[in-house]
Design a protein around this motif. Structure first.
Motif, PDB file in Angstrom:
ATOM      1  N   THR A 577       0.838  -1.198   0.000  1.00 34.97           N
ATOM      2  CA  THR A 577       0.000   0.000   0.000  1.00 34.97           C
ATOM      3  C   THR A 577       0.875   1.251   0.000  1.00 34.97           C
ATOM      4  OG1 THR A 577      -1.905   1.038   1.054  1.00 34.97           O
ATOM      5  CG2 THR A 577      -0.217   0.134   2.518  1.00 34.97           C
ATOM      6  N   THR A 578       0.226   2.408   0.087  1.00 38.97           N
ATOM      7  CA  THR A 578       0.943   3.685   0.023  1.00 38.97           C
ATOM      8  C   THR A 578       1.399   4.127   1.410  1.00 38.97           C
ATOM      9  OG1 THR A 578      -1.107   4.929   0.313  1.00 38.97           O
ATOM     10  CG2 THR A 578      -0.458   4.388  -1.953  1.00 38.97           C
ATOM     11  N   LEU A 579       2.288   5.109   1.444  1.00 34.45           N
ATOM     12  CA  LEU A 579       2.799   5.611   2.709  1.00 34.45           C
ATOM     13  C   LEU A 579       1.768   6.404   3.496  1.00 34.45           C
ATOM     14  CD1 LEU A 579       5.551   4.965   1.145  1.00 34.45           C
ATOM     15  CD2 LEU A 579       6.556   6.688   2.644  1.00 34.45           C
ATOM     16  N   ASP A 580       0.700   6.835   2.858  1.00 37.30           N
ATOM     17  CA  ASP A 580      -0.319   7.588   3.588  1.00 37.30           C
ATOM     18  C   ASP A 580      -1.570   6.750   3.887  1.00 37.30           C
ATOM     19  OD1 ASP A 580      -1.329   7.377   1.056  1.00 37.30           O
ATOM     20  OD2 ASP A 580      -1.416   9.544   0.664  1.00 37.30           O
ATOM     21  N   ASP A 581      -1.510   5.435   3.599  1.00 39.45           N
ATOM     22  CA  ASP A 581      -2.652   4.570   3.865  1.00 39.45           C
ATOM     23  C   ASP A 581      -2.546   3.975   5.271  1.00 39.45           C
ATOM     24  OD1 ASP A 581      -4.936   3.001   3.648  1.00 39.45           O
ATOM     25  OD2 ASP A 581      -3.881   1.372   2.608  1.00 39.45           O
ATOM     26  N   PHE A 582      -2.478   4.850   6.261  1.00 37.41           N
ATOM     27  CA  PHE A 582      -2.363   4.355   7.627  1.00 37.41           C
ATOM     28  C   PHE A 582      -3.612   3.592   8.052  1.00 37.41           C
ATOM     29  CE2 PHE A 582      -2.981   4.832  12.220  1.00 37.41           C
ATOM     30  CZ  PHE A 582      -1.860   4.150  12.649  1.00 37.41           C
ATOM     31  N   HIS A 583      -4.767   4.012   7.586  1.00 42.63           N
ATOM     32  CA  HIS A 583      -6.011   3.319   7.936  1.00 42.63           C
ATOM     33  C   HIS A 583      -5.975   1.872   7.441  1.00 42.63           C
ATOM     34  CE1 HIS A 583     -10.268   2.533   8.585  1.00 42.63           C
ATOM     35  NE2 HIS A 583     -10.337   2.106   7.331  1.00 42.63           N
ATOM     36  N   GLY A 584      -5.505   1.676   6.206  1.00 37.05           N
ATOM     37  CA  GLY A 584      -5.439   0.330   5.642  1.00 37.05           C
ATOM     38  C   GLY A 584      -4.479  -0.569   6.406  1.00 37.05           C
ATOM     39  N   ILE A 585      -3.326  -0.007   6.808  1.00 36.64           N
ATOM     40  CA  ILE A 585      -2.342  -0.782   7.572  1.00 36.64           C
ATOM     41  C   ILE A 585      -2.921  -1.161   8.931  1.00 36.64           C
ATOM     42  CG2 ILE A 585      -0.033  -0.738   8.612  1.00 36.64           C
ATOM     43  CD1 ILE A 585       0.700   1.368   6.429  1.00 36.64           C
ATOM     44  N   SER A 586      -3.546  -0.192   9.586  1.00 40.18           N
ATOM     45  CA  SER A 586      -4.155  -0.429  10.899  1.00 40.18           C
ATOM     46  C   SER A 586      -5.249  -1.482  10.816  1.00 40.18           C
ATOM     47  CB  SER A 586      -4.728   0.889  11.435  1.00 40.18           C
ATOM     48  OG  SER A 586      -5.359   0.698  12.674  1.00 40.18           O
ATOM     49  N   GLU A 587      -6.103  -1.367   9.815  1.00 38.20           N
ATOM     50  CA  GLU A 587      -7.206  -2.308   9.627  1.00 38.20           C
ATOM     51  C   GLU A 587      -6.686  -3.719   9.399  1.00 38.20           C
ATOM     52  OE1 GLU A 587     -11.419  -1.659   7.496  1.00 38.20           O
ATOM     53  OE2 GLU A 587      -9.735  -1.791   6.094  1.00 38.20           O
ATOM     54  N   PHE A 588      -5.577  -3.840   8.663  1.00 36.90           N
ATOM     55  CA  PHE A 588      -5.016  -5.161   8.399  1.00 36.90           C
ATOM     56  C   PHE A 588      -4.594  -5.847   9.693  1.00 36.90           C
ATOM     57  CE2 PHE A 588      -1.278  -7.852   7.954  1.00 36.90           C
ATOM     58  CZ  PHE A 588      -1.777  -8.822   7.107  1.00 36.90           C
ATOM     59  N   PHE A 589      -3.798  -5.168  10.524  1.00 39.97           N
ATOM     60  CA  PHE A 589      -3.308  -5.784  11.752  1.00 39.97           C
ATOM     61  C   PHE A 589      -4.433  -6.028  12.757  1.00 39.97           C
ATOM     62  CE2 PHE A 589       0.865  -4.242  10.235  1.00 39.97           C
ATOM     63  CZ  PHE A 589       1.574  -5.438  10.355  1.00 39.97           C
ATOM     64  N   GLU A 590      -5.435  -5.171  12.752  1.00 40.84           N
ATOM     65  CA  GLU A 590      -6.589  -5.395  13.627  1.00 40.84           C
ATOM     66  C   GLU A 590      -7.329  -6.677  13.251  1.00 40.84           C
ATOM     67  OE1 GLU A 590      -8.720  -1.821  13.018  1.00 40.84           O
ATOM     68  OE2 GLU A 590      -7.480  -0.616  14.379  1.00 40.84           O
ATOM     69  N   GLY A 591      -7.191  -7.096  11.983  1.00 41.11           N
ATOM     70  CA  GLY A 591      -7.890  -8.292  11.516  1.00 41.11           C
ATOM     71  C   GLY A 591      -7.171  -9.589  11.796  1.00 41.11           C
ATOM     72  N   CYS A 592      -5.897  -9.530  12.159  1.00 35.86           N
ATOM     73  CA  CYS A 592      -5.155 -10.786  12.342  1.00 35.86           C
ATOM     74  C   CYS A 592      -4.352 -10.841  13.636  1.00 35.86           C
ATOM     75  CB  CYS A 592      -4.230 -11.041  11.149  1.00 35.86           C
ATOM     76  SG  CYS A 592      -2.892  -9.840  10.956  1.00 35.86           S
ATOM     77  N   MET A 593      -4.437  -9.792  14.464  1.00 35.85           N
ATOM     78  CA  MET A 593      -3.685  -9.772  15.712  1.00 35.85           C
ATOM     79  C   MET A 593      -4.583  -9.333  16.860  1.00 35.85           C
ATOM     80  SD  MET A 593       0.126  -8.601  14.616  1.00 35.85           S
ATOM     81  CE  MET A 593       0.784  -9.732  15.850  1.00 35.85           C
ATOM     82  N   ILE A 594      -4.167  -9.656  18.072  1.00 37.66           N
ATOM     83  CA  ILE A 594      -4.939  -9.340  19.275  1.00 37.66           C
ATOM     84  C   ILE A 594      -4.259  -8.190  20.015  1.00 37.66           C
ATOM     85  CG2 ILE A 594      -5.698 -10.202  21.531  1.00 37.66           C
ATOM     86  CD1 ILE A 594      -5.824 -13.000  20.280  1.00 37.66           C
ATOM     87  N   GLU A 595      -5.051  -7.196  20.381  1.00 34.66           N
ATOM     88  CA  GLU A 595      -4.495  -6.051  21.115  1.00 34.66           C
ATOM     89  C   GLU A 595      -4.031  -6.491  22.494  1.00 34.66           C
ATOM     90  OE1 GLU A 595      -6.031  -1.945  21.416  1.00 34.66           O
ATOM     91  OE2 GLU A 595      -7.396  -2.538  19.800  1.00 34.66           O
ATOM     92  N   THR A 596      -2.806  -6.102  22.844  1.00 33.82           N
ATOM     93  CA  THR A 596      -2.289  -6.393  24.190  1.00 33.82           C
ATOM     94  C   THR A 596      -2.203  -5.131  25.039  1.00 33.82           C
ATOM     95  OG1 THR A 596      -0.013  -6.146  23.384  1.00 33.82           O
ATOM     96  CG2 THR A 596      -0.951  -8.368  23.378  1.00 33.82           C
ATOM     97  N   GLN A 597      -2.299  -3.961  24.391  1.00 31.99           N
ATOM     98  CA  GLN A 597      -2.314  -2.692  25.104  1.00 31.99           C
ATOM     99  C   GLN A 597      -3.377  -1.790  24.479  1.00 31.99           C
ATOM    100  OE1 GLN A 597       1.542  -0.805  26.193  1.00 31.99           O
ATOM    101  NE2 GLN A 597       2.439  -2.253  24.743  1.00 31.99           N
ATOM    102  N   GLN A 598      -4.087  -1.070  25.304  1.00 32.02           N
ATOM    103  CA  GLN A 598      -5.033  -0.067  24.811  1.00 32.02           C
ATOM    104  C   GLN A 598      -4.447   1.311  25.083  1.00 32.02           C
ATOM    105  OE1 GLN A 598      -8.907  -0.729  26.460  1.00 32.02           O
ATOM    106  NE2 GLN A 598      -9.331  -2.457  25.103  1.00 32.02           N
TER     107      GLN A 598
END
Length: 599
Positions: A577-598
């Motif tokens: 993806t592009t360097l300004d697609d932070f939403h896309g990068i965030s959405e990807f990791f949210e779909g395959c990883m578990i949050e350990t810190q809020q």
């Protein structure tokens, strides 16, 4: 009744690779192996280029390449149809073994026992590093145990902490039952695990019989130290030179109707002599030989309840012609091991395990199709001179292990327009390599080698020229956002780069770049001493003595536009993806990883 997180039936290539990943993630495992000790002699010996890359990712390539026979050329021999040939053979053509530019590493030959031994050594070093190695202990591998049965408590399969599987095994007349959360059936073509689950093998019923010999030849044949295919009036043969300079392997396709148990060593030797005419062929010694039948078969399922998984020959079998067996099996283990480690570590949800089935079942199905086509081409008469050689060369990319492409899933996300950002990088395929310069010490390195198999995801950022104000502003903005994102999925006491690691590739001039211009995110404090890690920034520029790697050109990335490439722990590309697609990068990791810190 002993308990373990993961029980692995079989210590072959798939089992050892999966176990090594589990050791890296610090997950308890037990391997039950029916043999009394490690593998002494393996039937497999061909090591794909992709497999060599994987060994490099574990830090084992130097030893592997030092010991192995390197295949650089293939020769194609056929019937000598000249008047004086009298039905003998002659060399028809030759070609390079692996197409230039596919990889920075070669195709080699090394016995499966030694290949497994290298990985067992890696596993030992990891266990020692984790403080889990016991001198004189089993250290996760129980030899001499024959698996007898599998029982799954279906009422508990949805309880992720449940040891819902029981494995019964026997040693010297004594039975023992293990309890496990997950089970891997890495126990070969006659898999007890598969049979216990009532999973059937589907495919051909008429098996081709092959004879194989590791021999010390006394011969006038000029290409005995080259990989060769030979088509003769007396049959077909494949030559694989072995490591050490003298040993050679012959694969001989035996006539239809032959039963493996009826084949004698003398039969193989006599057929080899006939095939090599008019050249002499005798045998100073025979290191090992066998005759066996192999059908092209695929398991009807690769799992049961997403708790028991089949790997390697337990779920796919095929001929030895393309040298795929050990490679595909160990890559099954390489695929499932990091996923199990990530799930059991609490980094990823259990749904991640479904991607093993979708990814490796398709790879195995593709292999069966290819193997059938190759077997047909190898056995039949050519429609035109050089047809088989042409096919062999065209298939080089497949035989090198570079055609596996994983479809979209939780961990693979192709999107429209991503191809234009990086034309040389394909989502779902392994991240290719190119030479870059490590900025902190001016060392020329292969970028793929930076992506070590240590359990970390990578965000590879092609950030442009940091000496240009707009490029630096764009990169700094992304770095600040990634820093916050990555912390969400990193345990509070762990280093910021321990789960998702950044790798920065710049198009700047090496001699004009200063460390202080690089955002802090790319040189974090880490390790026991909290020292800043300067080994994450690379420059695509002319090197003092190694030339220019032209990485941006090879990857098809415009330095002025840049790109972000998300790479899985197994070196496969998840997203571009592009360097300004932070939403896309965030959405990807949210779909395959578990949050350990809020945050």
């Amino acid at each position: 009744m002993p308990k373990t997180d993961v029980l692995i039936a079989g210590s072959g290539s798939a089992g050892v690779f999966a176990a090594t990943w589990l050791a890296i993630y610090n997950i308890p495992f037990t391997i039950l192996e029916r043999r009394s000790g490690p593998l002494d002699i393996g039937q497999a010996d061909g090591v794909q280029v992709r497999t060599v890359e994987i060994y490099e990712s574990f830090g084992l390539s130097e030893e592997l390449l030092r010991e192995a026979y390197h295949i650089l050329e293939v020769c194609f021999w056929g019937v000598d149809e000249d008047e004086n040939g009298r039905g003998g053979i002659k060399r028809k053509s030759r070609s390079i073994d692996t197409q230039n530019g596919l990889s920075h590493l070669p195709h080699v030959i090394l016995n499966q026992a030694r290949m497994n031994g290298l990985m067992l050594g890696k596993m030992e070093s990891v266990l020692k590093e984790k403080g889990r190695w016991e001198v004189g202990g089993s250290n996760g591998i129980e030899y001499g145990w024959t698996v007898k049965g599998v029982d799954i408590d279906e009422s508990k399969v949805d309880d992720l902490d449940s040891h819902c599987i029981k494995i019964t095994a026997e040693k010297e007349g004594k039975e023992e039952v293990w309890q496990a959360k997950y089970v891997l059936g890495c126990d070969g073509a006659h898999s007890t695990i598969r049979k216990a689950l009532d999973i059937h093998m589907l495919g051909d019923t008429s098996d081709t019989v092959w004879g194989v010999m590791d021999i010390y030849p006394l011969t006038s044949f000029p290409d005995i130290r080259r990989k060769c295919t030979i088509h003769s009036a007396s049959g077909n043969l494949l030559i694989i030179p072995r490591e050490g300079g003298q040993l050679v392997r012959f694969y001989i396709q035996l006539p239809a109707g032959v039963h493996p148990k009826e084949v004698k060593l003398e039969d193989l030797q006599e057929q080899a002599r006939r095939i090599f005419q008019p050249y002499t062929m005798d045998f100073a010694g025979v290191f090992w030989w066998s005759a066996y039948s192999i059908g092209q078969r695929l398991a009807s399922q690769f799992h049961a309840h997403n708790r028991v998984f089949l790997t390697g020959d337990a779920c796919h079998t095929h001929s030895p012609k393309a040298g795929q067996g050990m490679n595909v099996s160990l890559q099954d283990g390489y695929n499932i091991g990091w996923k199990l480690g990530s799930v059991l570590s609490g980094l990823s949800p259990p749904e991640l395990m479904k991607t093993y089935v979708s990814e490796r079942s398709k790879t195995a199905a593709d292999l069966i199709i290819f193997d059938k086509e190759l077997a047909k081409m190898f056995s039949r008469k050519e429609d035109y001179p050089g047809e088989f050689a042409d096919y062999f060369v065209k298939s080089g990319r497949y035989m090198a292990g570079f055609t596996a492409r994983y479809q979209d899933s939780e961990i693979t996300s192709a999107q429209e327009g991503s191809k234009d950002l990086a034309k040389g990088i394909t989502v779902g395929m392994r991240f290719p390599s190119a030479q870059v310069i490590r900025f902190c010490d001016c060392k020329a390195v292969q970028l793929q080698r930076v992506l070590q198999s240590n359990g970390r995801w990578r965000i590879v950022i092609f950030g442009g020229d940091i000496n240009k104000a707009d490029h630096q502003t764009r990169l700094t903005k992304l770095a600040n956002k990634l820093n916050l994102l990555v912390r969400r999925f990193t345990p509070p006491t762990a280093d910021i780069d321990s789960v998702i690691e950044p790798t920065l590739v710049l198009s700047s001039r090496f001699l004009e770049t200063e460390q202080g211009r690089i955002p802090d995110y790319f040189w974090p404090n880490s390790g026991k001493w909290g020292i800043r890690d300067l080994h994450k920034t690379y420059i695509d520029d002319e090197h003092y003595n190694s030339g220019h790697g032209h990485a941006h050109e090879k990857y098809g990335i415009d330095p002025n536009v840049g790109a972000v490439v998300v790479v899985r722990p197994d070196q496969y590309v998840s997203k571009v993806t592009t360097l300004d697609d932070f939403h896309g990068i965030s959405e990807f990791f949210e779909g395959c990883m578990i949050e350990t810190q809020q945050l």
